[in-house]
Design an enzyme around this catalytic site. Structure first.
Site, short mmCIF file in Angstrom:
data_model
loop_
_atom_site.label_atom_id
_atom_site.label_comp_id
_atom_site.label_asym_id
_atom_site.label_seq_id
_atom_site.Cartn_x
_atom_site.Cartn_y
_atom_site.Cartn_z
N SER A 141 31.81 59.13 28.47
CA SER A 141 33.24 58.79 28.46
C SER A 141 33.64 58.60 29.91
O SER A 141 32.98 59.12 30.83
CB SER A 141 34.05 59.93 27.83
OG SER A 141 35.43 59.80 28.12
N TYR A 154 35.94 68.72 25.85
CA TYR A 154 35.42 67.35 25.81
C TYR A 154 34.98 66.90 27.20
O TYR A 154 33.87 66.37 27.38
CB TYR A 154 36.50 66.42 25.26
CG TYR A 154 36.11 64.98 25.13
CD1 TYR A 154 35.29 64.55 24.08
CD2 TYR A 154 36.55 64.03 26.04
CE1 TYR A 154 34.94 63.22 23.96
CE2 TYR A 154 36.20 62.70 25.92
CZ TYR A 154 35.40 62.29 24.88
OH TYR A 154 35.04 60.97 24.76
#
Length: 262
Positions: A141, A154
């Site tokens: 990401s 995350y």
């Protein structure tokens, strides 16, 4: 790096989103594809059908990336397809909790899914690839590189996956295996809640390219890294975010203190 590895790819989380788009594109480029899913079996079967329509073989199996047995799905797909040339670690999960509020259960679930599962799958894949070379591609990401409010687990998992990529690249290069990460920004997927068809129509004025990304724009980068054309690319992270990561110095423009509250 050799380009003689089998044109067989295993893609985790290929029941939708970036994983499905990658499966379809790799099939178009002559790969047989192993597909894992967690809960959406129908989605995985739709991906398999799309692969087969492109003239390639597909195999499907359920996988819980948070399980210590996550790599069993890779082994099952390798057996079903008769080999392995490329692993794409695409499956994952997220959360929306400030660090002071996130529960340990959520922390562990996200870390186990996004980091532990990718490690186990990469470890299993490497053992197959060492005899002939190949590719491991980790979908991280943009938050591999920059933090996000309310996404502590995350971000930690994706940053960890980025460093796992680098260590594996160091260790596996002598065996003809490249290891890279692809770091998407906001992409129109079920995980972000944006319809794929709206990728080119949603307005994101804070982005240099002022819209969300389309899954095919990420899949195209993965497909390049999966190919012999990327034989001298290893250990790096390719950011696919429309320029979002470039905007840190302009983050104060037009903002009020409301951002602190999520």
């Amino acid at each position: 790096m050799s380009g003689s590895y089998p044109r067989i790819a295993v893609i985790t989380g290929a029941d939708s989103g970036i994983g499905r788009a990658t499966a379809e594109l790799l099939a178009s480029e002559g790969f047989d594809v192993g597909i894992t899913f967690h809960t959406d079996e129908e989605g995985a079967e739709r991906t398999a059908t799309a692969v087969e329509r492109r003239g390639q073989r597909a195999a499907v199996t359920r996988q819980d990336l948070a399980s210590p047995e996550a790599a069993e799905a890779v082994e099952s797909l390798v057996a079903a397809l008769g080999g392995l040339g490329v692993l794409v670690n695409c499956g994952g999960t997220g959360h929306l909790d400030l660090a002071r509020d996130v529960t340990y259960e959520t922390w562990r679930q996200v870390l186990a899914t996004d980091l532990d599962g990718s490690f186990l799958c990469s470890q299993a894949a490497a053992r197959h690839l060492m005899s002939h070379g190949g590719r491991i591609i980790n979908v991280t990401s943009v938050h591999e590189h920059v933090p996000r409010l309310g996404a502590v687990a995350y971000c930690a998992a994706k940053a960890g996956l980025g460093m796992l990529t680098k260590v594996l690249a160091l260790e596996l290069a002598e065996h003809g295996i490249t290891v890279t990460s692809v770091a998407p920004g906001e992409i129109a997927t079920p995980m972000t809640g944006i319809e794929e068809s709206q990728a080119y129509h949603e307005d994101r004025p804070g982005n240099p390219i002022p819209r969300p990304g389309h899954v095919n724009e990420v899949a195209s980068v993965i497909a390049f890294l999966a190919s012999p054309r990327a034989s001298y690319v290893t250990g790096g992270s390719i950011v696919v975010d429309g320029g979002l990561i470039l905007m840190a110095a302009h983050g104060h423009d037009g903002l009020t203190d409301a951002w602190r509250h999520g």
